[in-house]
Motif scaffolding. Structure first.
Motif, PDB file in Angstrom:
ATOM      1  N   TYR A 191       0.801  -1.397  -0.016  1.00 50.36           N
ATOM      2  CA  TYR A 191       0.066  -0.121  -0.062  1.00 50.36           C
ATOM      3  C   TYR A 191       0.916   0.968   0.017  1.00 50.36           C
ATOM      4  CZ  TYR A 191      -4.380  -2.222   0.505  1.00 50.36           C
ATOM      5  OH  TYR A 191      -5.872  -2.623  -0.081  1.00 50.36           O
ATOM      6  N   GLN A 217      -3.111   6.280   4.950  1.00 53.75           N
ATOM      7  CA  GLN A 217      -4.126   6.424   5.592  1.00 53.75           C
ATOM      8  C   GLN A 217      -4.500   5.033   6.241  1.00 53.75           C
ATOM      9  OE1 GLN A 217      -7.708   7.808   3.905  1.00 53.75           O
ATOM     10  NE2 GLN A 217      -6.947   9.779   3.166  1.00 53.75           N
ATOM     11  N   LYS A 271      -7.397   8.335   9.609  1.00 55.14           N
ATOM     12  CA  LYS A 271      -7.521   9.556   8.982  1.00 55.14           C
ATOM     13  C   LYS A 271      -7.296  10.650  10.209  1.00 55.14           C
ATOM     14  CE  LYS A 271     -11.096  10.108   6.425  1.00 55.14           C
ATOM     15  NZ  LYS A 271     -11.561   8.705   6.670  1.00 55.14           N
ATOM     16  N   THR A 331     -17.840  -1.242   4.753  1.00 50.24           N
ATOM     17  CA  THR A 331     -17.013  -1.998   3.840  1.00 50.24           C
ATOM     18  C   THR A 331     -15.860  -2.539   4.478  1.00 50.24           C
ATOM     19  OG1 THR A 331     -17.998  -0.620   2.052  1.00 50.24           O
ATOM     20  CG2 THR A 331     -16.059  -1.973   1.525  1.00 50.24           C
ATOM     21  N   PHE A 332     -15.331  -1.462   5.264  1.00 52.90           N
ATOM     22  CA  PHE A 332     -14.078  -1.712   5.880  1.00 52.90           C
ATOM     23  C   PHE A 332     -14.255  -1.642   7.547  1.00 52.90           C
ATOM     24  CE2 PHE A 332     -12.636  -0.686   1.557  1.00 52.90           C
ATOM     25  CZ  PHE A 332     -12.197  -2.085   1.264  1.00 52.90           C
ATOM     26  N   GLU A 384     -13.495   4.560   5.655  1.00 52.37           N
ATOM     27  CA  GLU A 384     -14.097   3.909   4.340  1.00 52.37           C
ATOM     28  C   GLU A 384     -13.157   3.233   3.343  1.00 52.37           C
ATOM     29  OE1 GLU A 384     -17.306   4.801   3.770  1.00 52.37           O
ATOM     30  OE2 GLU A 384     -17.430   5.948   5.683  1.00 52.37           O
ATOM     31  N   ARG A 385     -11.977   3.440   3.965  1.00 50.66           N
ATOM     32  CA  ARG A 385     -10.727   2.672   3.116  1.00 50.66           C
ATOM     33  C   ARG A 385     -10.115   1.382   3.934  1.00 50.66           C
ATOM     34  NH1 ARG A 385      -7.750   7.595   0.411  1.00 50.66           N
ATOM     35  NH2 ARG A 385      -6.442   5.750  -0.124  1.00 50.66           N
ATOM     36  N   VAL A 386      -9.471   0.777   3.219  1.00 52.23           N
ATOM     37  CA  VAL A 386      -8.622  -0.333   3.932  1.00 52.23           C
ATOM     38  C   VAL A 386      -7.570   0.272   4.760  1.00 52.23           C
ATOM     39  CG1 VAL A 386      -6.683  -1.873   3.712  1.00 52.23           C
ATOM     40  CG2 VAL A 386      -8.497  -1.943   1.783  1.00 52.23           C
ATOM     41  N   THR A 387      -7.449  -0.053   6.035  1.00 48.62           N
ATOM     42  CA  THR A 387      -6.568   0.177   7.031  1.00 48.62           C
ATOM     43  C   THR A 387      -5.687  -0.757   7.607  1.00 48.62           C
ATOM     44  OG1 THR A 387      -7.930   0.130   9.115  1.00 48.62           O
ATOM     45  CG2 THR A 387      -7.904   2.019   7.867  1.00 48.62           C
ATOM     46  N   CYS A 437     -11.658  -7.772   1.079  1.00 44.77           N
ATOM     47  CA  CYS A 437     -10.242  -7.562   1.117  1.00 44.77           C
ATOM     48  C   CYS A 437      -9.048  -8.384   0.351  1.00 44.77           C
ATOM     49  CB  CYS A 437      -9.729  -7.519   2.887  1.00 44.77           C
ATOM     50  SG  CYS A 437     -10.654  -6.375   3.739  1.00 44.77           S
ATOM     51  N   GLN A 447      -8.443  -7.251  -3.014  1.00 40.33           N
ATOM     52  CA  GLN A 447      -7.499  -6.004  -3.262  1.00 40.33           C
ATOM     53  C   GLN A 447      -6.363  -6.267  -4.047  1.00 40.33           C
ATOM     54  OE1 GLN A 447      -8.911  -2.856  -2.466  1.00 40.33           O
ATOM     55  NE2 GLN A 447     -10.702  -3.932  -1.969  1.00 40.33           N
TER      56      GLN A 447
END
Lengths: 415, 219
Positions: A24, A82, A86, A149-150, A154-157, A193, A196
């Motif tokens: 990432y 991210q 965040k 979703t994650f 809102e995003r992959v962490t 996941c 991705q």
């Protein structure tokens, strides 16, 4: 440019999380496979990593770090990322799910999956309890993921990365369709996941389990296994898990202690402990193997070529390595009389287990014949004066890249 | 008085809460303990709505933010503008994480096998206790090596790493780390005494207790 390397044994799920985080953040992080019990006990290694634990990270700039979650955190924590959330709140939630992954799925993996992998003896009660715990945890996770979703934001962490790698073995071995039916949100999240590209490039195609695997009760003894990895449950519920731990420890303590007939053999000039130390502290080729042949005493010791009988039933390399690990664990009481190197050659679904045992006396001691694993291996005494034998022994001790013309995949040393 | 930042639901005297409370002192945040009866209040629908797993400790902020897992709570409390509790840079931040995980991995299991029999929580088992002792010695050897030329675990000042490891070792120092046992681990001893005597530690933990003679479990 290389950002750093991670010392580890092969196929370590605790390394994969850092490797995915590296993808990432566009960092090049390499795996550096070491022989556990050997390379991580040298003075150079201990100078960098005082605990001698793996995985251990060494940056291109010389920065060193151990503990897999700390390594993953370091690789994740880059300008503009991210992966750690965040905001401060998100950052705390990432920490929460990372701890959650360890605390909820670490002990249950030990109780449910390790017997399947041959690490631990079968213990039905512990497995059933672990299953129930996993179901309860998945229910809560399923609820959390109903609208998300994650895991965080809102995003992959890093939270998703760590939890996915924690659940990977469960998915491969026991989470079949019917088990997962009540946990649709978890399954959707997991599938999202692992698809991705950054996950895929590290994990490959994840093989979803078709039918829940169960431990083979005949492959391991019922009682007495070291409780090393049985962590007590953390946070609010120490009591039940400690009972389990205690049971395991009790079982271990209950092992009979008897005088071994091998102690009655005439004294040998070859001191096994000295060899083990020398092997650990020196380069295997040529230093250690030369030492070995200079000191070996064929009167007091014998060497056996050991081959697994059911190579065509072997599947994934890490499972084969675990099979060896289980065997070695059950040989723990033979430590005074045995040195061994067993290796896995080949690749997933096409591999073999082979190696050598150096044992006290001129016969295979009862302590080895008495293990449940003994019947699964072919033991053939070899002539230590034969040059070809010596060369193959050297290759197996040194974990050469190619042995018998086949690629080395993994190995374990009993010492 | 600092403004109310949040409360932590827990049973009484939970060492896993103390780390967040000490971090709160450093960051001048008012964090309160809310003692609940575990097995009862944490299974109520209201509790589960906030904390789906029903685990304690569990944090609820004045602004309604919720987080659980004791290390995550401590991290949240530690992670405030201008703090150095999480290290001054990315490398120090990673090292803080390393020692936090180290504390859990090296000492939790040993505490179960060695200290719980002394508390009377689990039956005494000589072999398990001895094994735990050996493991603790091994961990202390590594730690001692690390602390040979350092006052605190990471950088030059107290970080969350010191806070977490001190709270983790508190019962060991109180019950079993007597002078004879600690003789080979002088740097660890010095570090512990230094850290635990910082006013913010004392405010939460009270006076530092150093065991004079190793306690043993009643057989």
């Amino acid at each position: 440019m290389v950002f750093g390397k991670i010392y580890t044994y092969p196929n370590n799920p605790r390394v994969q999380k850092a490797l995915i985080a590296a993808k990432y953040n566009n960092l090049e992080v390499q795996e550096n496979i070491v022989a556990i019990g050997k390379d991580n006990t040298t003075p150079e290694f201990l100078a960098k990593f005082p605990l001698g634990k793996v995985p251990a990270f060494e940056g291109a700039d010389g920065f060193t770090l151990f503990e897999s979650n700390a390594i993953a955190y370091y690789v994740a924590n880059k300008e503009g990322t991210q992966l750690l959330g965040k905001t401060r709140k998100e950052a705390a939630l990432v920490q929460q799910w990372v701890a959650f992954a360890d605390n909820e799925f670490g002990p249950t993996a030990a109780a449910w999956l390790y017997p399947i992998l041959g690490f631990y003896p079968v213990n039905e009660a512990a497995t059933n309890k672990a299953k129930e715990d996993v179901k309860r945890t998945l229910s809560a996770l399923n609820k959390h993921l109903a609208t998300k979703t994650f895991l965080v934001g809102e995003r992959v962490t890093l939270a998703d990365i760590v939890l996915v790698t924690s659940l990977l073995r469960f998915y491969e071995l026991v989470f079949d369709k019917s088990f997962l039916a009540p946990f649709k949100n978890v399954h959707r999240w997991f599938t999202t996941c692992v698809n991705q590209p950054q996950f895929k490039s590290v994990l490959g195609e994840v093989k979803f389990c078709e039918k829940m695997r169960v431990a083979d009760a005949s492959a391991a003894p019922k009682a007495a296994a070291p409780a090393k990895e049985a962590k007590p449950a953390k946070e609010a519920k120490p009591a039940p898990a400690n009972e389990d731990l205690q049971k395991a420890l009790d079982a271990e303590a209950a092992k009979p202690k008897e005088k071994n007939p091998l102690d009655l053999l005439p004294k040998s000039s070859f001191v096994l402990d000295e060899w083990k130390r020398f092997y650990s502290n020196n380069d295997t080729r040529p230093t250690a193997v030369d030492w070995f042949w200079n000191h070996f005493d064929p009167e007091g010791y014998s060497i056996y070529k050991v081959d697994y009988k059911y190579n065509d039933e072997l599947t994934l390399v890490f499972m084969s390595a675990n099979l060896i690990g289980g065997f070695f664990q059950r040989l723990d009481h033979m430590r005074k009389y045995l040195f061994a190197s067993l290796v896995v050659l080949g690749e997933n679904n096409n591999s073999k287990i082979t190696g050598y045992f150096v044992v006290r006396g001129s016969e295979i001691p009862f302590g080895i014949q008495d293990t449940v694993d003994y019947e699964s291996y072919n033991f053939e005494k070899v002539d230590p004066s034969n040059k070809a034998v010596r060369e193959r022994v050297n290759a197996i001790f040194a974990w050469d890249e190619k042995i018998d013309g086949v690629k080395f995949a993994d190995g374990k040393i009993f010492k | 008085m600092a403004p109310f930042f949040g409360k932590i639901y827990s049973y009484a005297n939970n060492p896993r809460v103390q780390k967040a409370l000490i971090a709160a002192k450093y960051n001048k945040l008012d964090v309160q303990e809310s003692i609940i009866s575990v097995g009862k209040e944490n299974t109520l629908p209201e509790f589960l709505a906030k904390f789906p797993l029903g685990k304690v400790p569990a944090f609820e902020g004045a602004d309604g933010f919720t987080v659980y897992e004791s290390n995550a709570i401590a991290y949240y409390v530690a992670n405030q503008e201008g703090t150095q509790l999480l290290g001054k840079n990315e490398k120090e931040a990673a090292l803080v994480q390393q020692w936090v995980v180290f504390a859990d991995n090296e000492f939790s299991q040993a505490a179960a096998a060695w200290l719980y029999p002394i508390f009377g929580i689990v039956p005494y088992n000589e072999e398990a206790t001895n094994k735990a002792k050996e493991n603790v010695k091994k961990s202390l050897t590594g730690l001692n090596r690390h602390l040979a030329n350092k006052t605190f675990l990471v950088g030059e000042r107290v970080t969350l790493a010191d806070i977490v490891l001190v709270t983790c070792l508190y019962d060991f120092f109180d019950l079993v780390f007597d002078p004879a046992f600690m003789a080979p681990f002088k740097h660890v001893q010095r570090w512990y005494v230094t850290a635990a005597n910082q006013p913010h530690f004392k405010a939460v933990l009270g006076e530092v207790k150093l065991c004079q003679k190793m306690k043993v479990a009643k057989n």
